[in-house]
Design an enzyme around this catalytic site. Structure first.
Site, PDB file in Angstrom:
ATOM      1  N   GLY A 140       0.818  -1.214   0.000  1.00  0.00           N
ATOM      2  CA  GLY A 140       0.000   0.000   0.000  1.00  0.00           C
ATOM      3  C   GLY A 140       0.852   1.263   0.000  1.00  0.00           C
ATOM      4  O   GLY A 140       1.910   1.313  -0.632  1.00  0.00           O
ATOM      5  N   GLU A 155      19.535  -7.288 -22.741  1.00  0.00           N
ATOM      6  CA  GLU A 155      19.843  -8.590 -23.364  1.00  0.00           C
ATOM      7  C   GLU A 155      18.724  -9.028 -24.321  1.00  0.00           C
ATOM      8  O   GLU A 155      18.361 -10.192 -24.392  1.00  0.00           O
ATOM      9  CB  GLU A 155      20.183  -9.636 -22.304  1.00  0.00           C
TER      10      GLU A 155
HETATM   11  N1  CAA Z   1      22.924 -18.635 -32.725  1.00  0.00           N
HETATM   12  C1  CAA Z   1      23.809 -18.675 -33.753  1.00  0.00           C
HETATM   13  N2  CAA Z   1      23.689 -17.902 -34.856  1.00  0.00           N
HETATM   14  C2  CAA Z   1      22.632 -17.081 -34.925  1.00  0.00           C
HETATM   15  C3  CAA Z   1      21.671 -16.977 -33.892  1.00  0.00           C
HETATM   16  C4  CAA Z   1      21.851 -17.808 -32.770  1.00  0.00           C
HETATM   17  N3  CAA Z   1      20.984 -17.773 -31.757  1.00  0.00           N
HETATM   18  N4  CAA Z   1      20.746 -16.058 -34.234  1.00  0.00           N
HETATM   19  C5  CAA Z   1      21.096 -15.602 -35.448  1.00  0.00           C
HETATM   20  N5  CAA Z   1      22.240 -16.216 -35.869  1.00  0.00           N
HETATM   21  C6  CAA Z   1      22.933 -16.023 -37.139  1.00  0.00           C
HETATM   22  C7  CAA Z   1      22.004 -16.388 -38.282  1.00  0.00           C
HETATM   23  O1  CAA Z   1      22.082 -17.768 -38.580  1.00  0.00           O
HETATM   24  C8  CAA Z   1      22.547 -15.557 -39.419  1.00  0.00           C
HETATM   25  O2  CAA Z   1      23.706 -16.173 -39.929  1.00  0.00           O
HETATM   26  P1  CAA Z   1      24.035 -16.174 -41.518  1.00  0.00           P
HETATM   27  O3  CAA Z   1      24.187 -14.725 -41.906  1.00  0.00           O
HETATM   28  O4  CAA Z   1      25.296 -16.951 -41.629  1.00  0.00           O
HETATM   29  O5  CAA Z   1      22.844 -16.791 -42.173  1.00  0.00           O
HETATM   30  C9  CAA Z   1      22.996 -14.282 -38.707  1.00  0.00           C
HETATM   31  O6  CAA Z   1      23.219 -14.643 -37.340  1.00  0.00           O
HETATM   32  C10 CAA Z   1      21.974 -13.163 -38.784  1.00  0.00           C
HETATM   33  O7  CAA Z   1      20.777 -13.627 -38.151  1.00  0.00           O
HETATM   34  P2  CAA Z   1      19.388 -12.874 -38.298  1.00  0.00           P
HETATM   35  O8  CAA Z   1      19.084 -12.687 -39.763  1.00  0.00           O
HETATM   36  O9  CAA Z   1      18.391 -13.618 -37.489  1.00  0.00           O
HETATM   37  O10 CAA Z   1      19.707 -11.459 -37.659  1.00  0.00           O
HETATM   38  P3  CAA Z   1      18.806 -10.177 -37.479  1.00  0.00           P
HETATM   39  O11 CAA Z   1      19.570  -9.004 -37.905  1.00  0.00           O
HETATM   40  O12 CAA Z   1      17.445 -10.406 -38.071  1.00  0.00           O
HETATM   41  O13 CAA Z   1      18.719 -10.053 -35.866  1.00  0.00           O
HETATM   42  C11 CAA Z   1      17.817 -10.375 -33.689  1.00  0.00           C
HETATM   43  C12 CAA Z   1      18.108 -10.958 -35.088  1.00  0.00           C
HETATM   44  C13 CAA Z   1      17.262 -11.567 -32.935  1.00  0.00           C
HETATM   45  C14 CAA Z   1      16.795  -9.243 -33.721  1.00  0.00           C
HETATM   46  C15 CAA Z   1      19.143  -9.894 -33.032  1.00  0.00           C
HETATM   47  O14 CAA Z   1      19.619  -8.720 -33.639  1.00  0.00           O
HETATM   48  C16 CAA Z   1      18.987  -9.642 -31.538  1.00  0.00           C
HETATM   49  O15 CAA Z   1      19.067 -10.576 -30.744  1.00  0.00           O
HETATM   50  N6  CAA Z   1      18.785  -8.345 -31.148  1.00  0.00           N
HETATM   51  C17 CAA Z   1      18.795  -7.974 -29.768  1.00  0.00           C
HETATM   52  C18 CAA Z   1      20.169  -7.589 -29.347  1.00  0.00           C
HETATM   53  C19 CAA Z   1      20.392  -7.742 -27.890  1.00  0.00           C
HETATM   54  O16 CAA Z   1      19.932  -8.685 -27.255  1.00  0.00           O
HETATM   55  N7  CAA Z   1      21.151  -6.814 -27.336  1.00  0.00           N
HETATM   56  C20 CAA Z   1      21.482  -6.886 -25.968  1.00  0.00           C
HETATM   57  C21 CAA Z   1      22.739  -6.175 -25.726  1.00  0.00           C
HETATM   58  S1  CAA Z   1      23.614  -6.783 -24.375  1.00  0.00           S
HETATM   59  C22 CAA Z   1      22.905  -6.114 -23.036  1.00  0.00           C
HETATM   60  O17 CAA Z   1      21.794  -5.691 -23.002  1.00  0.00           O
HETATM   61  C23 CAA Z   1      23.816  -6.223 -21.895  1.00  0.00           C
HETATM   62  C24 CAA Z   1      23.459  -5.581 -20.639  1.00  0.00           C
HETATM   63  O18 CAA Z   1      23.228  -4.399 -20.539  1.00  0.00           O
HETATM   64  C25 CAA Z   1      23.470  -6.419 -19.429  1.00  0.00           C
END
Ligand code: CAA
Length: 417
Positions: free
Chosen positions: A340, A364
């Protein structure tokens, strides 16, 4: 559900719980107010060997995995969400080295991290590249036997406190799939500066800063794994293993808030009885406890998937982060509600849980990104569900009541031969 945990995992959990209650909880409000790094808590964590929990024994660690990491983060966050991430972010920073570093890089960087002598941070995000991580523009080019790094990083958690940084930069602007590489920067490298420190809503004891690289020359052996072009993949693989840790931070916050709210409800008297005797409060507590437990089991399942290298790990990690952090936001908000008017005040410990929980839905990978990751995996998996197509009308078959009526009318008009 201790039966599903190894004796070592239970031992880590209990050790972390003891440290959280003895050292972290009494200091949580002080460092939240001061927005200062709690070096005395870092020292206690290092002394207890906690920083080695996810690092293999051959690199000076305890040989645990994502499961043990999550158990420790959960217990620390139960007392202070800031300390939970202050600890977990070292796993995020060191996973690229663990997953992709050369043997020399592992031997050089992991043992001091395991001992807690050196802290590490993960530098991916930039002003123009948050959710769109592959849109980053910090770049590095080769000059003799050095890499020259230029650009700025944003929202770097642990920055300034950390000695080592896993930095993601464009090394081949012409390539689509091999554009980005990871490099290891060290505090004190020439041309590397810590920029502004953010003033934050929550997790205030851990610094979040900007990093600036201005013609920062890094020796060739700082290229992660010794091969360029694999940085984005390694960043994604790292996030897969670190996201259950954020989920565990959320779980710890929700658990801690539920415990405080339950104790408060049994002590707070209104209308002549403890508010815990009112069914509306009981229903809130019951819903909170049920969702906390559901979150816990999903996180542990995701951690097991990561440790086993199961093909579901990307999806499971994203699901655990999505579910647990949404759950924590609701549970911590409801806990403030149970407190509250007192709950809204800084004299009471509960509002901090709500503030600390908010960031878990954002960093993340925002929860919107988690949904995207989960949906993409589901769509990939649809390939294994081909047999269901026989039971689903195709678009050129009648699939609405209107289509059906039209089809029946057409059939009725067709003369019977
Ligand atoms: N494992 C392995 N490879 C992967 C993968 C995975 N999980 N996900 C994607 N890939 C690979 C794909 O296979 C692809 O490879 P190829 O080019 O050889 O085919 C490549 O990576 C590109 O993949 P996407 O086309 O899927 O990439 P995208 O540009 O569409 O992005 C996304 C995907 C999921 C949006 C990604 O950009 C993402 O996770 N964004 C969020 C970023 C993030 O989490 N930032 C956090 C920063 S850290 C933080 O926050 C720390 C803190 O303060 C504590």
């Amino acid at each position: 559900m201790d039966a599903l945990l190894s004796p070592e995992a239970i031992e880590w959990r209990e050790k972390a719980r003891d440290l959280a209650e003895r050292v972290v909880r009494p200091l949580a409000a002080k460092y939240d107010r001061a927005q200062e790094y709690p070096w005395e808590i870092r020292d206690a964590l290092a002394e207890a060997g906690m920083f080695g929990v996810w690092i293999p024994k051959e690199y000076g660690g305890a040989g645990g995995g994502v499961m043990e990491l999550c158990l420790v983060v959960e217990q620390l966050s139960r007392a202070c969400g800031g300390v939970g991430v202050l600890f977990a972010v070292n796993a995020l920073g060191s996973f690229p080295i663990l997953l992709a570093g050369t043997e020399e890089q592992k031997q050089k960087y992991l043992p001091p991290i395991a001992k807690g002598e050196k802290l590490i941070a993960f530098a991916l995000s930039e002003r123009p590249a948050g959710s769109d991580a592959s849109g980053l523009v910090t770049n590095a080019h080769q000059d003799g036997d050095h890499w020259v790094l230029n650009g700025s990083k944003k929202w770097n958690t642990n920055g300034g406190a950390a000695d080592i940084y896993s930095v993601f930069a464009v090394t081949d602007p012409t390539s689509k799939s091999r554009r980005i590489s990871a490099l290891i920067a060290e505090k004190g490298d020439e041309g590397f500066e810590i920029g502004r420190t953010e003033d934050k809503m929550g997790i205030r004891c851990v610094p979040v800063v900007e990093l600036h690289f201005n013609d920062c020359r890094l020796p060739a052996d700082r290229l992660l794994g010794g091969k360029p072009g694999l940085g984005f993949k390694h960043a994604m693989m790292t996030l897969d293993r670190a996201r259950p840790g954020v989920a565990a931070q959320a779980l710890g916050l929700a658990t801690g808030a539920l415990e405080l709210a339950t104790v408060y409800a049994t002590d707070r008297v209104q209308f002549g009885q403890p508010i815990s005797s009112f069914q509306m409060i009981q229903a809130m507590l019951a819903d909170m406890a049920s969702s906390v437990e559901a979150g816990r089991q999903l996180i542990y399942a995701a951690a097991r998937a990561c440790d086993a290298g199961d093909r579901s790990l990307t999806k499971m990690a994203a699901m655990s982060k999505l579910y647990a952090t949404e759950m924590a936001m609701k549970v911590t908000t409801d806990a403030v509600q149970i407190f509250g008017g007192y709950g809204y005040m800084k004299d009471y410990p509960i509002e901090k849980y709500m503030r600390d929980a908010k960031i878990t839905q954002i960093y993340e990978g925002t929860n919107q990104v988690q949904r995207l990751v989960i949906a993409r995996q589901l769509i990939k998996e649809a390939g294994s569900l081909d047999h269901l197509r026989a039971f689903i009308p195709l678009p050129d078959h009648p699939n609405t009541l209107e289509d059906l009526a039209r089809a029946e009318a057409e059939q009725a008009e067709t003369p019977v031969s």
